[in-house]
Design a protein around this motif. Structure first.
Motif, PDB file in Angstrom:
ATOM      1  N   TYR A  73       0.851  -1.300   0.013  1.00  9.23           N
ATOM      2  CA  TYR A  73       0.266  -0.430   0.184  1.00  9.23           C
ATOM      3  C   TYR A  73       1.037   1.187  -0.114  1.00  9.23           C
ATOM      4  N   ASN A  74      -0.037   2.401  -0.616  1.00  9.24           N
ATOM      5  CA  ASN A  74       0.900   3.229  -0.425  1.00  9.24           C
ATOM      6  C   ASN A  74       2.791   3.676  -1.236  1.00  9.24           C
ATOM      7  N   PRO A  75       2.313   3.106  -2.180  1.00  8.62           N
ATOM      8  CA  PRO A  75       4.029   2.912  -2.793  1.00  8.62           C
ATOM      9  C   PRO A  75       4.631   4.006  -2.641  1.00  8.62           C
ATOM     10  N   LYS A  76       3.917   4.973  -3.241  1.00  7.03           N
ATOM     11  CA  LYS A  76       4.858   5.677  -4.281  1.00  7.03           C
ATOM     12  C   LYS A  76       4.499   7.120  -3.341  1.00  7.03           C
ATOM     13  N   SER A  77       4.545   8.561  -2.941  1.00  3.32           N
ATOM     14  CA  SER A  77       4.197   9.505  -3.627  1.00  3.32           C
ATOM     15  C   SER A  77       5.296  11.010  -3.860  1.00  3.32           C
ATOM     16  N   LYS A  78       5.165  11.960  -4.508  1.00  4.75           N
ATOM     17  CA  LYS A  78       5.736  12.816  -4.325  1.00  4.75           C
ATOM     18  C   LYS A  78       6.942  12.883  -3.526  1.00  4.75           C
ATOM     19  N   LYS A  79       7.368  12.998  -2.064  1.00  5.16           N
ATOM     20  CA  LYS A  79       8.205  13.302  -1.938  1.00  5.16           C
ATOM     21  C   LYS A  79       9.007  11.297  -1.695  1.00  5.16           C
ATOM     22  N   ARG A  80       8.344  10.746  -2.391  1.00  6.09           N
ATOM     23  CA  ARG A  80       8.807   9.338  -1.946  1.00  6.09           C
ATOM     24  C   ARG A  80       9.115   8.702  -3.269  1.00  6.09           C
ATOM     25  N   GLY A  98       0.957  -7.763  -9.745  1.00 15.12           N
ATOM     26  CA  GLY A  98      -0.264  -7.445 -11.076  1.00 15.12           C
ATOM     27  C   GLY A  98       0.136  -5.270 -10.018  1.00 15.12           C
ATOM     28  N   ILE A  99      -0.161  -4.442 -10.679  1.00 11.97           N
ATOM     29  CA  ILE A  99       0.035  -3.625 -10.014  1.00 11.97           C
ATOM     30  C   ILE A  99      -1.556  -2.638 -10.555  1.00 11.97           C
ATOM     31  N   VAL A 100      -2.487  -2.184  -9.180  1.00  8.47           N
ATOM     32  CA  VAL A 100      -3.473  -1.849  -9.721  1.00  8.47           C
ATOM     33  C   VAL A 100      -3.823  -0.611  -9.376  1.00  8.47           C
ATOM     34  N   ARG A 101      -4.313   0.808 -10.326  1.00 11.15           N
ATOM     35  CA  ARG A 101      -3.796   1.665 -10.023  1.00 11.15           C
ATOM     36  C   ARG A 101      -5.646   2.496  -9.726  1.00 11.15           C
ATOM     37  N   HIS A 102      -6.447   2.678  -8.705  1.00 16.96           N
ATOM     38  CA  HIS A 102      -7.989   3.537  -8.796  1.00 16.96           C
ATOM     39  C   HIS A 102      -8.110   2.357  -9.247  1.00 16.96           C
ATOM     40  N   ALA A 103      -8.152   1.411  -8.105  1.00 16.27           N
ATOM     41  CA  ALA A 103      -9.510   0.109  -8.109  1.00 16.27           C
ATOM     42  C   ALA A 103     -10.578   0.737  -7.973  1.00 16.27           C
ATOM     43  N   SER A 133       3.037  -7.530 -14.560  1.00 14.81           N
ATOM     44  CA  SER A 133       4.756  -6.846 -14.878  1.00 14.81           C
ATOM     45  C   SER A 133       5.492  -7.553 -14.254  1.00 14.81           C
ATOM     46  N   THR A 134       6.601  -7.319 -13.924  1.00 16.56           N
ATOM     47  CA  THR A 134       7.151  -8.957 -13.038  1.00 16.56           C
ATOM     48  C   THR A 134       7.911  -7.690 -12.070  1.00 16.56           C
ATOM     49  N   LEU A 135       8.956  -8.940 -11.211  1.00 14.63           N
ATOM     50  CA  LEU A 135      10.172  -8.056 -10.759  1.00 14.63           C
ATOM     51  C   LEU A 135      11.043  -7.417 -10.973  1.00 14.63           C
ATOM     52  N   GLU A 136      11.673  -7.852 -12.124  1.00 17.36           N
ATOM     53  CA  GLU A 136      12.589  -7.571 -11.890  1.00 17.36           C
ATOM     54  C   GLU A 136      12.155  -5.829 -13.285  1.00 17.36           C
ATOM     55  N   LYS A 137      10.840  -5.193 -13.787  1.00 17.04           N
ATOM     56  CA  LYS A 137      11.044  -4.859 -13.845  1.00 17.04           C
ATOM     57  C   LYS A 137      10.123  -3.877 -13.215  1.00 17.04           C
ATOM     58  N   LEU A 138       9.242  -4.196 -12.099  1.00 19.18           N
ATOM     59  CA  LEU A 138       8.579  -3.121 -11.110  1.00 19.18           C
ATOM     60  C   LEU A 138       9.267  -1.355 -11.054  1.00 19.18           C
ATOM     61  N   LYS A 139      10.789  -1.247 -11.099  1.00 19.97           N
ATOM     62  CA  LYS A 139      10.905  -0.199 -10.903  1.00 19.97           C
ATOM     63  C   LYS A 139      11.073   0.950 -11.661  1.00 19.97           C
ATOM     64  N   GLU A 140      10.475   0.395 -13.472  1.00 17.23           N
ATOM     65  CA  GLU A 140      10.479   0.947 -14.616  1.00 17.23           C
ATOM     66  C   GLU A 140       8.940   1.557 -14.502  1.00 17.23           C
ATOM     67  N   GLU A 141       8.285   1.354 -13.470  1.00 17.87           N
ATOM     68  CA  GLU A 141       6.656   0.810 -13.702  1.00 17.87           C
ATOM     69  C   GLU A 141       6.052   2.507 -13.318  1.00 17.87           C
ATOM     70  N   PRO A 142       5.139   3.230 -14.126  1.00 18.09           N
ATOM     71  CA  PRO A 142       4.353   4.449 -13.555  1.00 18.09           C
ATOM     72  C   PRO A 142       3.215   4.453 -12.678  1.00 18.09           C
ATOM     73  N   VAL A 143       4.052   4.202 -11.324  1.00 21.02           N
ATOM     74  CA  VAL A 143       3.471   4.151 -10.364  1.00 21.02           C
ATOM     75  C   VAL A 143       3.733   5.074  -9.415  1.00 21.02           C
ATOM     76  N   ASP A 144       2.060   5.414  -9.273  1.00 17.38           N
ATOM     77  CA  ASP A 144       2.088   7.018  -8.335  1.00 17.38           C
ATOM     78  C   ASP A 144       1.363   5.910  -6.445  1.00 17.38           C
ATOM     79  N   MET A 145       0.938   7.304  -5.692  1.00 16.34           N
ATOM     80  CA  MET A 145      -0.288   6.488  -4.318  1.00 16.34           C
ATOM     81  C   MET A 145      -0.380   6.194  -4.612  1.00 16.34           C
ATOM     82  N   PHE A 146      -1.736   6.063  -5.900  1.00 12.98           N
ATOM     83  CA  PHE A 146      -3.022   5.479  -6.138  1.00 12.98           C
ATOM     84  C   PHE A 146      -2.648   3.895  -6.330  1.00 12.98           C
TER      85      PHE A 146
END
Lengths: 250, 250
Positions: A162-169, A191-196, A206-219
């Protein structure tokens, strides 16, 4: 009569995903109190209701507001997205009521938590033991978050972030990924779900090795498979059958 | 039109705790398929519906039955208590549909899982990171269950135990308790909820040192607090504030 504050988890946002109890409580209370963004979500669905809101990080003030209104004789619903009992408002509300010695009954109305909503869109990733971890270090030392991630990885739990990323983190997710990658294969399904369950919903694999490149945000909510999780026909599945024990021991 | 099977999580049992989506799906489908005990729960609430059931441990047969009926052109709901995506039927249903190469769409309808229902009755024990572990060794080696329990204890997760005991498994909970007690204080609060949200519901508080003596059975969910969890005014609360790091390191 003792005043009541309902701590209501309203799920992803739409009435479709609310329990019938949550809907009936929101319909019957005098005032709905919540975080500004969630209040907007609910105002569209309960236009005749009176709402009060406070911004993010003003959770204590929000509870004090609810207590104040309840003591004036109004019935109040304090809302959280997902389940009010999982990283929601039930806990701080109980703490504020106790600290004030207020003669108020808190009734928790559970809801569908983000992990459940996300899992239902991805397939069946949570069919086996799992750990839920928030990457927010606003209230938790990073060292403890790191330890939990490592232990969850070692124990081959499906991991729900939960809360994987924010503007500051922006680096916490990368760090979590590195920790997990020490114990899990690069091709582990993620698996990534935004605004479920909302209009802006996005669901992708995605996969673990590609996770860093995914467009993840706080939602986003992120589900990282265990050693048995696989993807078939676009669905992420963690089987319940016998599992081989991980090589890594404590 | 492609046949649909809805994998519906109906929560504790009563319509009060079902999502409005779950209620509307159960109302509109032709046939509801489930485990015998759950079918009985739902028959009382949806008396006009047609039901099919198979006993416990016949999950694969139950899915095959649902597939067979769906391929005959009926809309089907496969039901699970709690959330269909957490130790529920969604996973095995997707696997059976894939194995048969059946042209069927599986739509998961999430619900309130037992951890959420239990937490709402106990106070706010799940306000921080937690691990969900099933003690059933029908499909999981005991060594893996033990490892997960130990890792969850080391990482100071709140621990939620599903399937804590059955007639055949009487010692698993005692063993789990011993493992956790190596890392957590004897007075750690424990919440036990039996038949959450049903007529027979029982909710009580205990401690880690007394857990072995509690009258726990397969209808219970057990929540074991983390190092910060406390009980006040009969409520079990895990605070979200800054936590001290556990003494135990990996």
């Amino acid at each position: 009569m003792q005043p009541i504050i309902y701590a209501v988890g309203f799920g992803p946002g739409d009435q479709l995903y609310m329990t019938t109890q949550a809907v009936s409580v929101l319909q019957k209370v005098d005032i709905i109190v919540g975080y500004t963004t969630y209040v907007k979500l609910l105002q569209e669905q309960f236009p005749e209701k009176q709402f009060l809101s406070t911004p993010m990080r003003q959770e204590v003030e929000r509870c004090q507001l609810a207590v104040q209104v309840a003591l004036q004789g109004k019935t109040v619903a304090m809302v959280s997205s997902g389940d009010s009992g999982i990283y929601g408002m039930t806990g701080i509300l109980l703490e504020v009521v106790a600290a004030q010695g207020a003669n108020i009954q808190v009734v928790a109305v559970p809801g569908v938590t983000a992990a459940s909503a996300a899992a239902s869109l991805l397939g069946a990733p949570l069919m086996h033991d799992f750990a839920v971890i928030s990457l927010s270090d606003l209230m938790t030392p990073r060292s403890l978050i790191e330890k939990r991630i490592t232990c969850a990885a070692v124990a081959d739990f499906v991991i729900c972030l939960y809360n994987p990323k924010s503007k500051k983190r922006t680096d916490h997710l990368a760090q979590a990924t590195d920790l997990i990658a020490q114990y899990r294969k690069p091709e582990t399904p993620v698996g990534i779900v935004r605004h479920a369950g909302r209009a802006e919903q996005a669901v992708w694999l995605s996969t673990l090795e590609k996770l860093k490149e995914e467009p993840v945000d706080m939602f986003c909510v992120i589900l990282i498979g265990n050693s048995q999780t696989y993807v078939k026909d676009g669905k992420m599945i963690t089987p319940r059958g016998y599992q081989l024990e991980s090589e890594v021991m404590l």
